[in-house]
Design a protein around this motif. Structure first.
Motif, PDB file in Angstrom:
ATOM      1  N   MET A 106      21.039 -34.858-104.152  1.00  0.00           N
ATOM      2  CA  MET A 106      20.815 -33.458-104.350  1.00  0.00           C
ATOM      3  C   MET A 106      19.416 -33.217-104.900  1.00  0.00           C
ATOM      4  O   MET A 106      18.774 -32.247-104.512  1.00  0.00           O
ATOM      5  CB  MET A 106      21.890 -32.929-105.309  1.00  0.00           C
ATOM      6  CG  MET A 106      22.011 -31.440-105.309  1.00  0.00           C
ATOM      7  SD  MET A 106      22.609 -30.738-103.760  1.00  0.00           S
ATOM      8  CE  MET A 106      21.145 -30.257-102.967  1.00  0.00           C
ATOM      9  N   ALA A 107      18.963 -34.110-105.747  1.00  0.00           N
ATOM     10  CA  ALA A 107      17.612 -33.952-106.297  1.00  0.00           C
ATOM     11  C   ALA A 107      16.565 -33.971-105.189  1.00  0.00           C
ATOM     12  O   ALA A 107      15.583 -33.224-105.252  1.00  0.00           O
ATOM     13  CB  ALA A 107      17.321 -35.046-107.320  1.00  0.00           C
ATOM     14  N   LEU A 108      16.770 -34.787-104.181  1.00  0.00           N
ATOM     15  CA  LEU A 108      15.831 -34.835-103.054  1.00  0.00           C
ATOM     16  C   LEU A 108      15.813 -33.499-102.323  1.00  0.00           C
ATOM     17  O   LEU A 108      14.739 -32.984-101.983  1.00  0.00           O
ATOM     18  CB  LEU A 108      16.211 -35.968-102.105  1.00  0.00           C
ATOM     19  CG  LEU A 108      15.299 -36.177-100.905  1.00  0.00           C
ATOM     20  CD1 LEU A 108      13.890 -36.524-101.357  1.00  0.00           C
ATOM     21  CD2 LEU A 108      15.850 -37.287-100.020  1.00  0.00           C
ATOM     22  N   TYR A 109      16.972 -32.923-102.075  1.00  0.00           N
ATOM     23  CA  TYR A 109      17.036 -31.602-101.438  1.00  0.00           C
ATOM     24  C   TYR A 109      16.309 -30.556-102.280  1.00  0.00           C
ATOM     25  O   TYR A 109      15.616 -29.704-101.753  1.00  0.00           O
ATOM     26  CB  TYR A 109      18.483 -31.158-101.235  1.00  0.00           C
ATOM     27  CG  TYR A 109      19.228 -31.858-100.135  1.00  0.00           C
ATOM     28  CD1 TYR A 109      18.632 -32.177 -98.927  1.00  0.00           C
ATOM     29  CD2 TYR A 109      20.567 -32.197-100.309  1.00  0.00           C
ATOM     30  CE1 TYR A 109      19.338 -32.809 -97.915  1.00  0.00           C
ATOM     31  CE2 TYR A 109      21.286 -32.823 -99.302  1.00  0.00           C
ATOM     32  CZ  TYR A 109      20.658 -33.125 -98.113  1.00  0.00           C
ATOM     33  OH  TYR A 109      21.365 -33.747 -97.116  1.00  0.00           O
ATOM     34  N   GLU A 110      16.492 -30.605-103.577  1.00  0.00           N
ATOM     35  CA  GLU A 110      15.855 -29.633-104.467  1.00  0.00           C
ATOM     36  C   GLU A 110      14.336 -29.778-104.475  1.00  0.00           C
ATOM     37  O   GLU A 110      13.620 -28.796-104.586  1.00  0.00           O
ATOM     38  CB  GLU A 110      16.390 -29.773-105.889  1.00  0.00           C
ATOM     39  CG  GLU A 110      17.814 -29.303-106.051  1.00  0.00           C
ATOM     40  CD  GLU A 110      18.322 -29.476-107.474  1.00  0.00           C
ATOM     41  OE1 GLU A 110      17.505 -29.657-108.408  1.00  0.00           O
ATOM     42  OE2 GLU A 110      19.555 -29.431-107.659  1.00  0.00           O
ATOM     43  N   ARG A 111      13.851 -30.998-104.382  1.00  0.00           N
ATOM     44  CA  ARG A 111      12.404 -31.252-104.451  1.00  0.00           C
ATOM     45  C   ARG A 111      11.680 -30.987-103.134  1.00  0.00           C
ATOM     46  O   ARG A 111      10.483 -30.805-103.112  1.00  0.00           O
ATOM     47  CB  ARG A 111      12.147 -32.692-104.883  1.00  0.00           C
ATOM     48  CG  ARG A 111      12.747 -33.061-106.217  1.00  0.00           C
ATOM     49  CD  ARG A 111      11.853 -33.017-107.375  1.00  0.00           C
ATOM     50  NE  ARG A 111      10.561 -33.606-107.093  1.00  0.00           N
ATOM     51  CZ  ARG A 111       9.482 -33.330-107.792  1.00  0.00           C
ATOM     52  NH1 ARG A 111       9.560 -32.516-108.796  1.00  0.00           N
ATOM     53  NH2 ARG A 111       8.328 -33.870-107.500  1.00  0.00           N
ATOM     54  N   ALA A 112      12.419 -30.973-102.029  1.00  0.00           N
ATOM     55  CA  ALA A 112      11.805 -30.773-100.721  1.00  0.00           C
ATOM     56  C   ALA A 112      11.225 -29.365-100.607  1.00  0.00           C
ATOM     57  O   ALA A 112      11.797 -28.396-101.116  1.00  0.00           O
ATOM     58  CB  ALA A 112      12.835 -30.990 -99.619  1.00  0.00           C
ATOM     59  N   TYR A 113      10.101 -29.267 -99.921  1.00  0.00           N
ATOM     60  CA  TYR A 113       9.517 -27.949 -99.649  1.00  0.00           C
ATOM     61  C   TYR A 113      10.506 -27.097 -98.866  1.00  0.00           C
ATOM     62  O   TYR A 113      10.752 -25.945 -99.208  1.00  0.00           O
ATOM     63  CB  TYR A 113       8.205 -28.124 -98.874  1.00  0.00           C
ATOM     64  CG  TYR A 113       7.559 -26.826 -98.468  1.00  0.00           C
ATOM     65  CD1 TYR A 113       6.858 -26.066 -99.400  1.00  0.00           C
ATOM     66  CD2 TYR A 113       7.651 -26.359 -97.163  1.00  0.00           C
ATOM     67  CE1 TYR A 113       6.273 -24.867 -99.035  1.00  0.00           C
ATOM     68  CE2 TYR A 113       7.064 -25.168 -96.791  1.00  0.00           C
ATOM     69  CZ  TYR A 113       6.381 -24.422 -97.730  1.00  0.00           C
ATOM     70  OH  TYR A 113       5.792 -23.231 -97.365  1.00  0.00           O
ATOM     71  N   LEU A 114      11.097 -27.677 -97.812  1.00  0.00           N
ATOM     72  CA  LEU A 114      12.080 -26.966 -97.010  1.00  0.00           C
ATOM     73  C   LEU A 114      12.931 -27.978 -96.259  1.00  0.00           C
ATOM     74  O   LEU A 114      12.404 -28.851 -95.570  1.00  0.00           O
ATOM     75  CB  LEU A 114      11.371 -26.035 -96.019  1.00  0.00           C
ATOM     76  CG  LEU A 114      12.251 -25.200 -95.095  1.00  0.00           C
ATOM     77  CD1 LEU A 114      13.187 -24.292 -95.891  1.00  0.00           C
ATOM     78  CD2 LEU A 114      11.385 -24.364 -94.158  1.00  0.00           C
ATOM     79  N   ASN A 115      14.230 -27.886 -96.416  1.00  0.00           N
ATOM     80  CA  ASN A 115      15.175 -28.755 -95.714  1.00  0.00           C
ATOM     81  C   ASN A 115      15.566 -28.099 -94.396  1.00  0.00           C
ATOM     82  O   ASN A 115      15.834 -26.895 -94.353  1.00  0.00           O
ATOM     83  CB  ASN A 115      16.436 -28.950 -96.562  1.00  0.00           C
ATOM     84  CG  ASN A 115      16.141 -29.627 -97.879  1.00  0.00           C
ATOM     85  OD1 ASN A 115      15.942 -30.831 -97.920  1.00  0.00           O
ATOM     86  ND2 ASN A 115      16.096 -28.857 -98.957  1.00  0.00           N
TER      87      ASN A 115
END
Length: 91
Positions: free
Chosen positions: A1-10
């Protein structure tokens, strides 16, 4: 989930992994191909589950959008550009 949150846009298609984005207000995402031939994602099924065809989830943030089109390159490029503009202007 942290990766999704840190991404500019999923970006993704209507599938389990994208469900994590939909339920997290800190995630920015575009989900394509909402309607498919799978029994769970036909128009009739989506209406049965209470989804409004053509709309994003009622609790979606301005940075979370369901795109009710296939994941074709022109659609992805158009939607990415529109969301990137929204993200960059902070609206």
């Amino acid at each position: 989930m942290a990766l999704y949150e840190r991404a500019y846009l999923n970006l993704g298609v209507n599938s389990g992994p994208m469900g994590l984005c939909w339920l997290n207000a800190r995630s920015r995402d575009l989900t394509f191909k909402i309607i498919t031939a799978a029994p769970q994602t036909t128009k009739a099924s989506m209406r049965h589950y209470g989804f409004e065809i053509g709309k994003s989830l009622p609790f979606a943030t301005p940075y979370q959008r369901w795109v009710w089109e296939n994941d074709d390159l022109d659609v992805i490029e158009r939607e990415f550009a529109a969301m990137a503009a929204r993200i960059d202007r902070g609206a």
